[in-house]
Scaffold this active site. Structure first.
Site, PDB file in Angstrom:
ATOM      1  CB  CYS A 106      -7.651  -1.275   8.432  1.00  0.00           C
ATOM      2  SG  CYS A 106      -8.112   0.445   8.167  1.00  0.00           S
ATOM      3  CG  HIS A 125      -2.624  -4.884  10.022  1.00  0.00           C
ATOM      4  ND1 HIS A 125      -2.137  -3.878   9.209  1.00  0.00           N
ATOM      5  CD2 HIS A 125      -1.763  -5.925   9.864  1.00  0.00           C
ATOM      6  CE1 HIS A 125      -1.044  -4.286   8.595  1.00  0.00           C
ATOM      7  NE2 HIS A 125      -0.789  -5.510   8.974  1.00  0.00           N
ATOM      8  CG  HIS A 183      -3.683   0.849   8.516  1.00  0.00           C
ATOM      9  ND1 HIS A 183      -4.436   0.109   7.638  1.00  0.00           N
ATOM     10  CD2 HIS A 183      -2.978  -0.052   9.250  1.00  0.00           C
ATOM     11  CE1 HIS A 183      -4.190  -1.181   7.818  1.00  0.00           C
ATOM     12  NE2 HIS A 183      -3.322  -1.304   8.792  1.00  0.00           N
TER      13      HIS A 183
END
Length: 359
Positions: free
Chosen positions: A273, A333, A321
């Site tokens: 990510c 993402h 994240h």
């Protein structure tokens, strides 16, 4: 080249080579004694009656823990890279300092030899024995110059020796930090693999129809969260337009859609990510921290209502994240292992906050 100088050069080259080995990802280190193989851990237990909702929640937990460990791995790797660079620079300074010290010692030796050739008498004594007034005055000036030069030589020798001692001390400290971060990387890597393996085992025990139903449950959960987020009216307030660099970052991220998630990866074939977001902004000409946690700590925070395409949305209370906002309530993402870089709703996960790389 003197023996001492040769030895120092060899030591410096050894440092550089060792740093390269330590910093290399996936480097194996031999153990002096073989360790017994650990018995394989038992697969995670399935909930009673294969309650797929509980399985979905368990999978979320496992992958979340893997994401936290991935951030720790990336942070340790980033620190190790910096320490490797610092050690290499210190090694170069040590070599340069030793060369300077050798030159200063040569100058001091030359001065000593010159004094020996005059019978061991210092310049001041020779001057006093002179019976030529003009030679006396001329010699007095040279004596003063010589004294200043000698004092300067001694000062420079002392300073150079002190510098070399400090460089060696700094290199030793950086080496200790590098070793500590290597251990952090190894521990994080072990945890990542363990969490991913447990998740894969859990999914692997489901039948095809159950996997399909689990996928639908995940989609429903994401849709429910996104709908709840949109129902707050937040999208009515978000009207920011992307900066020129933001547009480039969004374009880069968009071009990565479909590429697989791989923990620790920064492209070009795969990403995690924060690897995706950091590379997107690097491509836009604005480097940012490597990990989602450091992106949250170091970049400017903006209100959700003020975010614009290119901004980064940080998720979960532990900032484990990150995704890039691309407009219209959507993000791009790299979700988790087994998935690919994708377009999703910005509200599908718990939002911690928003940061702006090019504030």
């Amino acid at each position: 080249m003197g023996t001492g100088k040769r030895g120092l050069l060899t030591a410096a080259v050894t440092v550089v080579c060792a740093v390269t080995v330590l910093a290399a990802p996936g480097t194996a280190f031999a153990s002096p004694t073989p360790k017994p193989k650990a018995s394989p851990s038992a697969p995670p237990a399935l909930p009673p009656n294969k309650d797929l909702e509980k399985i979905r929640e368990k999978l979320d937990d496992l992958y979340h823990d893997a994401a936290v460990a991935t951030d720790a791995y990336n942070a340790a790797e980033e620190k190790a890279d910096k320490q490797s660079t610092q050690i290499v620079e210190l090694a170069k300074k040590i070599v340069k300092g030793q060369k300077k010290l050798d030159e200063l010692k040569d100058r001091a030796g030359a001065a000593a030899r010159a004094q020996y050739r005059t019978g061991g008498l210092p310049d001041e004594a020779q001057l006093m024995l002179s019976d030529n007034p003009e030679q006396f005055l001329d010699g007095a000036g040279r004596v003063l110059q010589g004294q200043r030069a000698t004092k300067g030589l001694i000062t420079e020798l002392t300073r150079t020796q002190a510098d070399l001692k400090q460089y060696a001390k700094d290199a030793s400290a950086q080496w200790d930090k590098l070793e500590a971060n290597r251990k952090d990387k190894a521990a994080a890597k072990k945890k990542i693999k363990k969490q991913i393996a447990a998740a894969e085992q859990l999914e692997g025990r489901l039948e095809k129809k159950e996997k399909e139903k689990l996928a639908r449950l995940e989609q429903q959960a994401a849709l429910k969260a996104q709908t709840a987020w949109l129902d707050t009216g937040v999208l009515d307030e978000i009207k920011g337009k992307a900066s020129e660099q933001g547009k480039k970052a969004v374009e880069f991220a968009t071009n990565q859609i479909g590429k697989p998630y791989v923990w620790g990866a920064e492209g070009p074939g795969s990403y995690d990510c924060s690897g995706l977001t950091s590379q997107a902004w690097a491509d836009a000409g604005h480097p940012i921290p490597r990990t989602s946690q450091e992106q949250w700590k170091q970049l400017k925070h903006v209100d959700v209502k003020d975010m614009r395409p290119g901004d980064l949305i940080i998720y979960f209370d532990d900032a484990s994240h990150v995704a890039m906002y691309v407009g219209d309530g959507a993000i791009i993402h790299a979700p988790r292992p087994g998935r690919t870089v994708t377009l999703a709703g910005a509200g599908t996960m718990p939002i911690l906050g928003v940061v702006r790389p090019d504030a």
